[in-house]
Write an enzyme that holds these catalytic residues in place. Structure first.
Site, PDB file in Angstrom:
ATOM      1  N   ASP A   1       0.867  -1.177   0.000  1.00 19.49           N
ATOM      2  CA  ASP A   1       0.000   0.000   0.000  1.00 19.49           C
ATOM      3  C   ASP A   1       0.910   1.235   0.000  1.00 19.49           C
ATOM      4  OD1 ASP A   1      -1.334   2.194   1.477  1.00 19.49           O
ATOM      5  OD2 ASP A   1      -2.986   0.741   1.614  1.00 19.49           O
TER       6      ASP A   1
ATOM      7  N   THR B   1       4.244  -5.590 -14.744  1.00 15.65           N
ATOM      8  CA  THR B   1       4.056  -5.231 -16.154  1.00 15.65           C
ATOM      9  C   THR B   1       3.128  -4.017 -16.246  1.00 15.65           C
ATOM     10  OG1 THR B   1       2.281  -6.865 -16.236  1.00 15.65           O
ATOM     11  CG2 THR B   1       4.439  -7.571 -17.020  1.00 15.65           C
TER      12      THR B   1
ATOM     13  N   HIS C   1      -4.638 -15.205 -19.826  1.00 19.78           N
ATOM     14  CA  HIS C   1      -4.357 -15.003 -18.397  1.00 19.78           C
ATOM     15  C   HIS C   1      -5.662 -14.975 -17.604  1.00 19.78           C
ATOM     16  CE1 HIS C   1      -0.378 -13.637 -19.793  1.00 19.78           C
ATOM     17  NE2 HIS C   1       0.037 -13.937 -18.578  1.00 19.78           N
ATOM     18  N   HIS C   2      -5.509 -15.082 -16.298  1.00 17.21           N
ATOM     19  CA  HIS C   2      -6.610 -14.996 -15.327  1.00 17.21           C
ATOM     20  C   HIS C   2      -7.361 -13.663 -15.434  1.00 17.21           C
ATOM     21  CE1 HIS C   2      -3.977 -12.329 -12.906  1.00 17.21           C
ATOM     22  NE2 HIS C   2      -3.025 -13.074 -13.458  1.00 17.21           N
TER      23      HIS C   2
ATOM     24  N   LYS D   1      -6.060  -9.981 -14.135  1.00 16.24           N
ATOM     25  CA  LYS D   1      -4.924  -9.257 -14.736  1.00 16.24           C
ATOM     26  C   LYS D   1      -5.352  -7.859 -15.182  1.00 16.24           C
ATOM     27  CE  LYS D   1      -1.030  -9.815 -17.858  1.00 16.24           C
ATOM     28  NZ  LYS D   1      -0.116  -9.222 -16.869  1.00 16.24           N
TER      29      LYS D   1
ATOM     30  N   GLY E   1       2.900  -8.372 -20.534  1.00 22.70           N
ATOM     31  CA  GLY E   1       4.284  -7.940 -20.750  1.00 22.70           C
ATOM     32  C   GLY E   1       5.062  -8.971 -21.555  1.00 22.70           C
ATOM     33  N   THR E   2       4.795 -10.235 -21.291  1.00 22.73           N
ATOM     34  CA  THR E   2       5.495 -11.308 -22.015  1.00 22.73           C
ATOM     35  C   THR E   2       5.173 -11.250 -23.509  1.00 22.73           C
ATOM     36  OG1 THR E   2       5.329 -12.655 -20.027  1.00 22.73           O
ATOM     37  CG2 THR E   2       5.828 -13.826 -22.077  1.00 22.73           C
TER      38      THR E   2
HETATM   39  N1  LIG Z   1       7.496 -10.818 -14.648  1.00 17.53           N
HETATM   40  C1  LIG Z   1       6.898 -11.943 -14.244  1.00 17.53           C
HETATM   41  O1  LIG Z   1       7.483 -13.043 -14.275  1.00 17.53           O
HETATM   42  C2  LIG Z   1       5.511 -11.863 -13.724  1.00 17.53           C
HETATM   43  C3  LIG Z   1       4.898 -10.647 -13.626  1.00 17.53           C
HETATM   44  N2  LIG Z   1       3.678 -10.523 -13.042  1.00 17.53           N
HETATM   45  C4  LIG Z   1       3.207  -9.158 -12.877  1.00 17.53           C
HETATM   46  O2  LIG Z   1       3.416  -8.793 -11.515  1.00 17.53           O
HETATM   47  C5  LIG Z   1       2.419  -7.890 -11.093  1.00 17.53           C
HETATM   48  C6  LIG Z   1       1.738  -8.443  -9.832  1.00 17.53           C
HETATM   49  O3  LIG Z   1       1.096  -9.647 -10.136  1.00 17.53           O
HETATM   50  P1  LIG Z   1       0.210 -10.407  -9.035  1.00 17.53           P
HETATM   51  O4  LIG Z   1       0.974 -10.655  -7.803  1.00 17.53           O
HETATM   52  O5  LIG Z   1      -0.409 -11.535  -9.764  1.00 17.53           O
HETATM   53  O6  LIG Z   1      -0.911  -9.292  -8.764  1.00 17.53           O
HETATM   54  P2  LIG Z   1      -1.769  -9.080  -7.423  1.00 17.53           P
HETATM   55  O7  LIG Z   1      -2.882  -8.139  -7.793  1.00 17.53           O
HETATM   56  O8  LIG Z   1      -2.114 -10.384  -6.832  1.00 17.53           O
HETATM   57  O9  LIG Z   1      -0.748  -8.327  -6.441  1.00 17.53           O
HETATM   58  C7  LIG Z   1      -0.374  -6.987  -6.562  1.00 17.53           C
HETATM   59  C8  LIG Z   1      -0.334  -6.399  -5.171  1.00 17.53           C
HETATM   60  O10 LIG Z   1       0.219  -5.093  -5.198  1.00 17.53           O
HETATM   61  C9  LIG Z   1      -0.495  -4.330  -4.218  1.00 17.53           C
HETATM   62  N3  LIG Z   1      -0.301  -2.899  -4.345  1.00 17.53           N
HETATM   63  C10 LIG Z   1      -1.186  -1.927  -4.719  1.00 17.53           C
HETATM   64  N4  LIG Z   1      -0.590  -0.709  -4.634  1.00 17.53           N
HETATM   65  C11 LIG Z   1       0.671  -0.918  -4.190  1.00 17.53           C
HETATM   66  C12 LIG Z   1       1.761  -0.051  -3.879  1.00 17.53           C
HETATM   67  N5  LIG Z   1       1.672   1.282  -4.027  1.00 17.53           N
HETATM   68  N6  LIG Z   1       2.909  -0.608  -3.451  1.00 17.53           N
HETATM   69  C13 LIG Z   1       3.027  -1.947  -3.298  1.00 17.53           C
HETATM   70  N7  LIG Z   1       2.013  -2.805  -3.552  1.00 17.53           N
HETATM   71  C14 LIG Z   1       0.864  -2.296  -4.001  1.00 17.53           C
HETATM   72  C15 LIG Z   1      -1.928  -4.782  -4.434  1.00 17.53           C
HETATM   73  O11 LIG Z   1      -2.729  -4.416  -3.318  1.00 17.53           O
HETATM   74  P3  LIG Z   1      -4.313  -4.178  -3.568  1.00 17.53           P
HETATM   75  O12 LIG Z   1      -4.839  -5.485  -4.042  1.00 17.53           O
HETATM   76  O13 LIG Z   1      -4.782  -3.786  -2.220  1.00 17.53           O
HETATM   77  O14 LIG Z   1      -4.424  -3.098  -4.606  1.00 17.53           O
HETATM   78  C16 LIG Z   1      -1.724  -6.296  -4.552  1.00 17.53           C
HETATM   79  O15 LIG Z   1      -1.725  -6.941  -3.295  1.00 17.53           O
HETATM   80  C17 LIG Z   1       1.485  -7.702 -12.287  1.00 17.53           C
HETATM   81  O16 LIG Z   1       1.904  -6.557 -13.001  1.00 17.53           O
HETATM   82  C18 LIG Z   1       1.761  -8.945 -13.145  1.00 17.53           C
HETATM   83  O17 LIG Z   1       1.519  -8.720 -14.509  1.00 17.53           O
HETATM   84  C19 LIG Z   1       3.011 -11.592 -12.561  1.00 17.53           C
HETATM   85  C20 LIG Z   1       3.539 -12.841 -12.657  1.00 17.53           C
HETATM   86  C21 LIG Z   1       4.843 -13.079 -13.253  1.00 17.53           C
HETATM   87  O1  LIG Z   2      -0.255 -10.997 -14.570  1.00 20.96           O
HETATM   88  C1  LIG Z   2       0.203 -12.154 -14.611  1.00 20.96           C
HETATM   89  O2  LIG Z   2      -0.301 -13.079 -13.967  1.00 20.96           O
HETATM   90  C2  LIG Z   2       1.406 -12.399 -15.429  1.00 20.96           C
HETATM   91  N1  LIG Z   2       2.017 -11.368 -15.931  1.00 20.96           N
HETATM   92  C3  LIG Z   2       3.208 -11.377 -16.702  1.00 20.96           C
HETATM   93  C4  LIG Z   2       2.946 -10.781 -18.066  1.00 20.96           C
HETATM   94  O3  LIG Z   2       2.207  -9.776 -18.154  1.00 20.96           O
HETATM   95  O4  LIG Z   2       3.511 -11.258 -19.042  1.00 20.96           O
HETATM   96  C5  LIG Z   2       3.900 -12.704 -16.709  1.00 20.96           C
HETATM   97  C6  LIG Z   2       3.022 -13.908 -16.614  1.00 20.96           C
HETATM   98  O5  LIG Z   2       2.527 -14.218 -17.876  1.00 20.96           O
HETATM   99  C7  LIG Z   2       1.923 -13.771 -15.577  1.00 20.96           C
END
Ligand SMILES: NC(=O)C1=CN([C@@H]2O[C@H](COP(=O)(O)OP(=O)(O)OC[C@H]3O[C@@H](n4cnc5c(N)ncnc54)[C@H](OP(=O)(O)O)[C@@H]3O)[C@@H](O)[C@H]2O)C=CC1
Ligand SMILES: O=C(O)C1=N[C@H](C(=O)O)C[C@H](O)C1
Length: 233
Positions: free
Chosen positions: A32, A73, A131-132, A135, A141-142
Site C-alpha cells: 500500500d 508489467t 491469463h486470469h 490481470k 508484458g510477455t
Molecule cells: N514478470 C513476471 O514473471 C511476472 C509478472 N507478473 C506481474 O506482476 C504484477 C503483480 O502480479 P500479481 O501478484 O499476480 O498481482 P496481485 O494483484 O495479486 O498483487 C499486486 C499487489 O500489489 C499491491 N499494491 C497496490 N498498490 C501498491 C503499492 N503502491 N505498493 C506496493 N504494492 C501495491 C496490491 O494491493 P491491492 O490489491 O490492495 O491493490 C496487490 O496486493 C502484475 O503486473 C503482473 O503482470 C506476474 C507474474 C509473473
Molecule cells: O499478470 C500475470 O499473472 C502475469 N504477468 C506477466 C505478463 O504480463 O507477461 C507474466 C506472466 O505471464 C503472468
C-alpha cells in the site's frame, strides 16, 4: 539475504515462500502506498505490485541505494526515466516481463523462429496470450517482449491488440478463469501452420526466477536482464 517485497499479492506471497525455502529473510511487505519502507534493512527489493505503483516503488529504492528486481508489467512508458534514476544513484536493476526459465528459453526460440521466417512472405504471424481475469494489463508484458523479439528479427514493424495489417503483429488477449499465463505464436500460410507455445502450470517458475535474480544482483551496479542471470546466449 534480506528482501523487501513491494506488492504482497499472488506473486509477493509465492516469492516469500520460495525465498524463505532458500534461506532468505523477508524484512518488509509493502502492499500500500501509505506504508513506510525501511530501506536500510533491505539487501534487495522485489517489486511485483501494480502498473500504477511500480515506478514510485522502484525509483524510491534506487534513491536509497537498494537494488531492484521488478516483474510488474504495464508501467514501461516510464522505463527510461527509471533507468536514468538508477544510473544517477549507482544502483542496480533487473526488469523482466517474465522471470521463468521456460519463458526465457521461449524468448530465444521465438527470435530464432522469427529469423527463419523473415523472408517467407506466404506465412503471416499472429500471437495469443491467455491469463486470469484479475490481470490489469493487456497485452501481457510477455507478449510485448515476444513481439519485440519478432520485430528485431523480421520485417514486422509493430504489434497491435486485435488488429492485423501490413507488417503488423496482431495480438489477441484472452482473460479466463485462473490461468497463470499461456503464450503462443503462430505462422499461418495458405497450406499449413507452425505454432510455438509456452504454458505455465502455476506461478512457481516466475517466483523462483525472481528470487534467483535477486541473489545474482548482490554487489552489482547497473542495468541487467534475465539473459545475464541465466547466461542464455
Ligand atoms: N514478470 C513476471 O514473471 C511476472 C509478472 N507478473 C506481474 O506482476 C504484477 C503483480 O502480479 P500479481 O501478484 O499476480 O498481482 P496481485 O494483484 O495479486 O498483487 C499486486 C499487489 O500489489 C499491491 N499494491 C497496490 N498498490 C501498491 C503499492 N503502491 N505498493 C506496493 N504494492 C501495491 C496490491 O494491493 P491491492 O490489491 O490492495 O491493490 C496487490 O496486493 C502484475 O503486473 C503482473 O503482470 C506476474 C507474474 C509473473
Ligand atoms: O499478470 C500475470 O499473472 C502475469 N504477468 C506477466 C505478463 O504480463 O507477461 C507474466 C506472466 O505471464 C503472468
Amino acid at each position: 539475504m534480506k528482501i523487501g517485497l513491494f506488492g504482497y499479492g499472488k506473486m509477493g506471497k509465492m516469492i516469500e515462500q520460495i525465498a524463505q525455502d532458500r534461506g532468505h529473510t523477508i524484512v518488509a511487505k509493502i502492499d500500500d502506498p501509505s506504508q513506510e519502507a525501511d530501506y536500510t534493512s533491505m539487501d534487495v527489493a522485489i517489486d511485483f505490485s501494480t502498473p500504477e505503483a511500480a515506478f514510485d516503488n522502484i525509483t524510491n529504492c534506487f534513491r536509497n541505494k537498494v537494488p531492484v528486481i521488478s516483474g510488474t508489467t504495464g508501467w514501461l512508458d516510464n522505463y527510461s526515466e527509471a533507468i536514468k534514476i538508477c544510473e544517477d544513484n549507482k544502483s542496480a536493476f533487473i526488469y523482466a516481463s517474465n522471470f521463468s526459465l521456460g519463458v526465457n528459453i521461449f524468448f530465444e526460440l521465438n527470435k530464432h523462429l522469427a529469423t527463419m521466417m523473415a523472408e517467407l512472405e506466404q506465412y503471416k504471424v499472429s500471437m495469443e496470450e491467455i491469463h486470469h481475469t484479475q490481470k490489469l494489463d493487456a497485452p501481457s508484458g510477455t507478449a510485448i517482449t515476444l513481439a519485440e523479439g519478432i520485430i528485431e528479427n523480421s520485417p514486422y514493424k509493430k504489434w497491435e491488440l486485435d488488429k492485423s495489417g501490413d507488417k503488423i503483429i496482431p495480438i489477441k488477449s484472452i482473460r479466463e478463469g485462473t490461468v497463470p499465463g499461456t503464450h503462443s505464436i503462430a505462422y499461418d500460410s495458405p497450406v499449413d501452420r507452425i505454432e510455438i507455445k509456452h504454458e505455465a502450470h502455476n506461478r512457481e517458475g516466475f517466483a523462483l526466477g525472481a528470487v534467483i535474480a535477486s541473489e545474482w544482483i548482490q554487489e552489482k551496479v547497473g542495468i541487467f536482464s534475465m539473459k545475464d542471470v541465466l547466461n542464455l546466449s
